[in-house]
Design a protein around this motif. Sequence first.
Motif, PDB file in Angstrom:
ATOM      1  N   ARG A   1       0.824  -1.206   0.000  1.00  0.00           N
ATOM      2  CA  ARG A   1       0.000   0.000   0.000  1.00  0.00           C
ATOM      3  C   ARG A   1       0.858   1.255   0.000  1.00  0.00           C
ATOM      4  O   ARG A   1       0.478   2.277  -0.569  1.00  0.00           O
ATOM      5  N   GLU A   2       2.035   1.166   0.622  1.00  0.00           N
ATOM      6  CA  GLU A   2       2.930   2.326   0.642  1.00  0.00           C
ATOM      7  C   GLU A   2       3.494   2.582  -0.756  1.00  0.00           C
ATOM      8  O   GLU A   2       3.682   3.730  -1.165  1.00  0.00           O
ATOM      9  N   GLN A   3       3.795   1.516  -1.477  1.00  0.00           N
ATOM     10  CA  GLN A   3       4.352   1.675  -2.824  1.00  0.00           C
ATOM     11  C   GLN A   3       3.315   2.146  -3.831  1.00  0.00           C
ATOM     12  O   GLN A   3       3.653   2.833  -4.795  1.00  0.00           O
ATOM     13  N   ALA A   4       2.055   1.792  -3.613  1.00  0.00           N
ATOM     14  CA  ALA A   4       0.996   2.132  -4.573  1.00  0.00           C
ATOM     15  C   ALA A   4      -0.261   2.560  -3.842  1.00  0.00           C
ATOM     16  O   ALA A   4      -1.210   1.769  -3.691  1.00  0.00           O
ATOM     17  N   PRO A   5      -0.291   3.799  -3.347  1.00  0.00           N
ATOM     18  CA  PRO A   5      -1.508   4.295  -2.695  1.00  0.00           C
ATOM     19  C   PRO A   5      -2.691   4.265  -3.674  1.00  0.00           C
ATOM     20  O   PRO A   5      -2.517   4.452  -4.875  1.00  0.00           O
TER      21      PRO A   5
ATOM     22  N   GLY B   1      -2.358   7.526 -23.103  1.00  0.00           N
ATOM     23  CA  GLY B   1      -2.925   8.620 -22.310  1.00  0.00           C
ATOM     24  C   GLY B   1      -2.076   8.879 -21.085  1.00  0.00           C
ATOM     25  O   GLY B   1      -1.014   8.276 -20.912  1.00  0.00           O
ATOM     26  N   TRP B   2      -2.519   9.774 -20.227  1.00  0.00           N
ATOM     27  CA  TRP B   2      -1.734  10.149 -19.062  1.00  0.00           C
ATOM     28  C   TRP B   2      -2.647  10.414 -17.873  1.00  0.00           C
ATOM     29  O   TRP B   2      -3.869  10.551 -18.002  1.00  0.00           O
ATOM     30  N   ALA B   3      -2.011  10.527 -16.701  1.00  0.00           N
ATOM     31  CA  ALA B   3      -2.771  10.805 -15.475  1.00  0.00           C
ATOM     32  C   ALA B   3      -1.807  11.224 -14.385  1.00  0.00           C
ATOM     33  O   ALA B   3      -0.577  11.201 -14.547  1.00  0.00           O
ATOM     34  N   GLN B   4      -2.384  11.609 -13.253  1.00  0.00           N
ATOM     35  CA  GLN B   4      -1.633  11.788 -12.011  1.00  0.00           C
ATOM     36  C   GLN B   4      -2.214  10.800 -11.016  1.00  0.00           C
ATOM     37  O   GLN B   4      -3.424  10.739 -10.819  1.00  0.00           O
ATOM     38  N   VAL B   5      -1.358   9.991 -10.409  1.00  0.00           N
ATOM     39  CA  VAL B   5      -1.842   8.950  -9.504  1.00  0.00           C
ATOM     40  C   VAL B   5      -1.898   9.473  -8.075  1.00  0.00           C
ATOM     41  O   VAL B   5      -1.511  10.614  -7.794  1.00  0.00           O
ATOM     42  N   GLU B   6      -2.387   8.600  -7.176  1.00  0.00           N
ATOM     43  CA  GLU B   6      -2.708   9.048  -5.820  1.00  0.00           C
ATOM     44  C   GLU B   6      -1.521   9.610  -5.043  1.00  0.00           C
ATOM     45  O   GLU B   6      -1.686  10.489  -4.185  1.00  0.00           O
TER      46      GLU B   6
END
Length: 464
Positions: A253-257, A361-366
């Motif tokens: 979870r720390e690596q991928a919120p 496409g693109w995004a901003q993750v958590e």
Amino acid sequence: MARKRSQPDDREPQFVPPDERRDRGKALRADVPREAHGQWKPGKDRRDVVDILVESNRGRMPELVPLRFARMMQSPFTFYRGSAAVMAADLATTPASGIRVQACGDAHLSNFGGFATPERRLVFDINDFDETLPAPWEWDLKRLAASVVVAGRDIRLSETEANRAARATARSYREHMADYASMHALEVWYDTIDVDRFLKAMESEERRRIVAERIERTEARNTPEYIFPKMAEHRGAMPTIKDDPPLIFHPTREQAPGQESRYAEAIARYRSSLAEPIRVLFDRFHLCDVAFKVVGIGSVGTRCAVALFMAADDDPLFLQVKEANRSVLEPHAGAAKHKNHGERVVIGQRLMQSASDLFLGWAQVENGSHVYVRQLRDMKISAVIESFDAGDLRDYGRVCGWALARAHARSGDPALIAGYMGASEAFDDAITDFAVDYADQTHKDHRAFVKAIRQGRIEVAQEG
């Protein structure tokens, strides 16, 4: 009140004829002669290579950095592939004509290859844009030509053979740029290097046969029936991606919120970057699983994930979600105009490639990171450079030079660039001389890098 109708504009059209643009390019030689590109000599203030590489690890996953360095130490060519930041700093000190294009930023031999267009045609093009940014066109060509010499030495060709391949690469770039300078703007934009043109560019009938057979095998493997069992397995109600540590693993979870929400916000942002018709297609698929994947050499340590979506039990879609950080060119060519570096990569790719992935496409993750997204596998074919002989390297260098010229002609002014290079071999000779000198520099840098590992300045960790 009725709006007053505007009067026709009787001024001269705001374009410059190709011949005049060629002349302007030729005039640039007065300030930067073509021969000036033919030398590489490190300045006294050149930064320590190890310091640059360690600095380039900022933001990477620290547990994977030793794996990145282990891959880079294998040979001067693997070192070259992972040290784009080093060469970007060096290129910034070299002469440039002042003409800018959308540059790849990491245009070495292994960053070209084949892939399928949305129309399911196999084409050859640049296939890595992590470092793309507007910059001098010469930087890409010099990095490509130098990679030819480094690769030639790596596969134990003679110096003469490696140098001939680099010269063939530069000549192909120059001659194809001259062709693009004579074409209409839409013709340049529509131009592609399809399978038939790629095979025709090869002098060896045997190499044509080998490549054609490999294409057939790739097409046969590019089916859900083949890919899904290789990448995923059924555990419970939903399929999951197979772990293969340290190369593929499920993050904490720390690596991928965002795991609790099934990455809902990031997926929504990504979806909004797609064209509306593609959103309709994407909405047929539902997220099943996400795993981290180690890729490339230069990208090791940056966060890269594989996302498995399903539209039905036998209808998978694998997307690669890759972190995008600041381009290595930024300190030397200027900051990106896009606030999201994933968008920077996507826009650069669309500018340079003849056709781009349907799901790009693109995004901003958590966690705030910028990412870009594309299909994980879509009939992608990479050159096996280790199997090349001298003729293969020349052939491949020529096609890469062609693909780079086509990419630069889309965003830059081909007539201006062609005018600067001219019709003689003077520019080819200069680029070849630079490539040889910089290959020597790469070997020195690789030795310094290996020495730093032995001295304990750098930690490495072997795979598996």
